[in-house]
Design a protein around this motif. Structure first.
Motif, PDB file in Angstrom:
ATOM      1  N   LYS A 127       0.855  -1.186   0.000  1.00 60.43           N
ATOM      2  CA  LYS A 127       0.000   0.000   0.000  1.00 60.43           C
ATOM      3  C   LYS A 127       0.889   1.234   0.000  1.00 60.43           C
ATOM      4  O   LYS A 127       1.916   1.265   0.681  1.00 60.43           O
ATOM      5  N   LEU A 376      -4.019  -5.138   7.613  1.00 61.92           N
ATOM      6  CA  LEU A 376      -5.169  -4.492   6.997  1.00 61.92           C
ATOM      7  C   LEU A 376      -6.155  -5.520   6.447  1.00 61.92           C
ATOM      8  O   LEU A 376      -5.746  -6.496   5.799  1.00 61.92           O
ATOM      9  N   TYR A 384      -7.196  -6.997  14.544  1.00 61.65           N
ATOM     10  CA  TYR A 384      -6.471  -5.764  14.826  1.00 61.65           C
ATOM     11  C   TYR A 384      -6.049  -5.730  16.291  1.00 61.65           C
ATOM     12  O   TYR A 384      -6.844  -6.056  17.186  1.00 61.65           O
ATOM     13  N   SER A 433       0.175  -4.393   5.152  1.00 64.45           N
ATOM     14  CA  SER A 433      -0.853  -3.904   4.228  1.00 64.45           C
ATOM     15  C   SER A 433      -1.293  -5.001   3.272  1.00 64.45           C
ATOM     16  O   SER A 433      -1.351  -4.790   2.049  1.00 64.45           O
ATOM     17  N   GLN A 439      -8.719  -0.073   4.684  1.00 60.38           N
ATOM     18  CA  GLN A 439      -8.567   1.123   5.495  1.00 60.38           C
ATOM     19  C   GLN A 439      -7.810   2.192   4.728  1.00 60.38           C
ATOM     20  O   GLN A 439      -6.869   1.898   3.980  1.00 60.38           O
ATOM     21  N   VAL A 444      -5.725   3.898   9.307  1.00 59.31           N
ATOM     22  CA  VAL A 444      -4.586   3.153   9.861  1.00 59.31           C
ATOM     23  C   VAL A 444      -3.965   3.931  11.017  1.00 59.31           C
ATOM     24  O   VAL A 444      -3.693   3.380  12.087  1.00 59.31           O
TER      25      VAL A 444
END
Length: 484
Positions: A127, A376, A384, A433, A439, A444
């Motif tokens: 990302k 992610l 998370y 990522s 997100q 993030v």
């Protein structure tokens, strides 16, 4: 009034009253602390405490080590440190109190980190993260004592740093050389070591798409000899060939100048092939037998590759690091003992335990994927990270991912108890990522804030005297006043 700062000092002897002058002068008693004195003077001005008046903050030398600090708060403030980074840690303590409660309690406090490294890893390859986002992340991380930034700029899905020698491998969205220079200079000013992360010989699909002749030949599934049974290797460098090894070195050589202040480098070594079925890659097996005899395996080839790249990195003055999952699994080729292991997982029974690495004398960084992998999209079953889970686990820098047990689950506790040996360098949070879309970069930043600070608090102190509710309230108070 309590001492409202993160991470908390190890010792606090508070009296009565507070310190909040209308103005103050910051004085460096040693030229080495002049920059930190200037920084603090500017930070105080931003909190409506301009330069001037009779109140003083004196930053002076003391018989301490590294990041350790002592602070005495009376009518004036005396900061005692041995190094500029110690001054930076101490001045953040004052600023946190001013942000959280408008004043600093009188008395004395002292802090010293339980481990040398408290890091954050960013997968900025799958990302694209703009330079200004990375800089903001570094400022927030430094504010709570994070001192290592592992910059993962190459992955299967992207290569996001400008390259002079290999422009063909660079993704359209990438960090320019000028932006990279700004990032590494700001990191240095924030006392953050930048660790470049160029994963090899796996995780190279983006690079090898432009150099397909250097790919490892596919593996084959003996239970499915048809075309559907071919095991893809478009991400893997053919480590059986010397020209592939030379290519890897040239790729490193091209990137080294981007990081003029770095002293460490993560070369990867992970997820090169499906390690649990490494015998299903004929090219690896054949080359291993040729080089190392009938008992040679693909793990011997991988370890030999890692050792040679590690030696090449040392020529550049860089300490080599690798991920743990494929290491210590070779029978004929021992892993270079100077290679640092970034320990992220023990999800498979074939992965070696932490105790084996310690016995072999390897230094280790704890990147516990159960608690600190911010993936992610919560890809691959990850959740998370949260401060709640970190406190529930009573995590400290010596608590590693659980080892695969006889029941086929991760049930065996792996722990190094304090006082920690020198081989335990520290720990790190990790942003991965895997799926860039779930997100935004802003989401993030918001998502990592609390768990990263939770790790920072518990890493600095080897645990925490705070309850979860106390930590949460303190964290919110510090950030609310800053407008975060």
């Amino acid at each position: 009034m309590i001492w409202s700062a993160l991470p908390q000092p190890a010792k606090a002897d508070l009296t009565t009253g507070t310190w909040r002058p209308a103005s103050a002068r910051v004085i460096a008693a040693d030229a080495a602390f002049a920059h930190e004195a200037e920084r603090l003077q500017s930070d105080l001005a931003a909190l409506d405490i301009p330069e001037g008046g009779e109140a003083r903050i004196l930053i002076g030398p003391a018989d301490l080590v590294g990041e350790a600090y002592e602070i005495v708060v009376g009518d004036d403030v005396e900061i005692r440190v041995a190094t500029p980074v110690g001054a930076f840690r101490a001045t953040r303590q004052l600023l946190h109190n001013l942000r959280a409660q408008g004043a600093v309690p009188r008395g004395s406090v002292a802090g010293v980190p339980a481990v040398a490294e408290r890091g954050i890893h960013l997968d900025a390859a799958r990302k694209y993260y703009p330079a200004d986002w990375i800089i903001a992340m570094l400022r927030d991380a430094a504010d709570v004592g994070i001192n290592v930034f592992q910059w993962h700029f190459s992955e299967n899905e992207g290569f996001r740093l400008e390259s002079a020698a290999f422009p063909e491998v660079v993704s359209d969205e990438h960090i320019t050389s000028a932006e990279a220079a700004q990032i590494v200079d700001i990191a240095r000013d924030l006392h953050i070591d930048v660790v470049p992360s160029l994963d090899m010989p796996g995780h190279l699909r983006q690079v090898l798409a432009q150099h397909p002749d250097l790919r490892l030949p596919p593996g084959t599934d003996p239970d499915d000899p048809a075309e559907a049974g071919i095991i893809g290797t478009d991400h893997a460098l053919d480590i059986t060939r010397p020209e592939a090894l030379e290519f890897a070195k040239r790729l490193i050589d091209d990137m080294v100048p981007v990081f003029p202040h770095s002293t460490k480098w993560n070369l990867g070594g992970d997820e090169f092939v499906a390690f649990e079925r490494i015998e299903d890659y004929p090219a690896l097996t054949d080359a291993a037998h040729e080089r190392f005899g009938a008992e040679g395996t693909g793990f011997d080839l991988l370890t030999d590759f890692v050792n040679e790249i590690a030696a090449h990195l040392r020529v550049h003055g860089l300490q080599p690091r690798v991920w743990n999952d494929g290491m210590l699994r070779s029978a004929q080729v021992p892993l270079d003992p100077e290679v640092v292991l970034t320990w992220w997982t023990n999800w498979h029974a074939g992965m070696r335990p932490v105790s084996e690495a310690i016995a072999a004398g390897h230094r280790i960084v704890n990147v516990n994927d159960n608690l600190f992998y911010y993936v992610l999209g919560e890809n691959a079953g990850y959740r998370y990270p949260t401060a709640e889970r970190i406190w529930e686990a009573d995590w400290h820098p010596g608590l590693f991912p659980r080892l695969w047990g006889p029941d086929g689950q991760g049930t065996v506790r792996q722990e190094i108890v304090a006082p920690y040996p020198e081989l335990l360098l520290g720990c790190s949070f990790a942003i991965w990522s895997d799926k860039g879309g779930p997100q935004t970069v802003e989401e993030v930043a918001a998502g990592i804030r609390a768990p990263l600070r939770a790790m920072a608090e518990r890493a600095w102190n080897g645990g925490s005297a705070l309850s979860l509710s106390e930590f949460t309230a303190l964290d919110a108070a510090i950030d609310e006043a800053r407008g975060s």
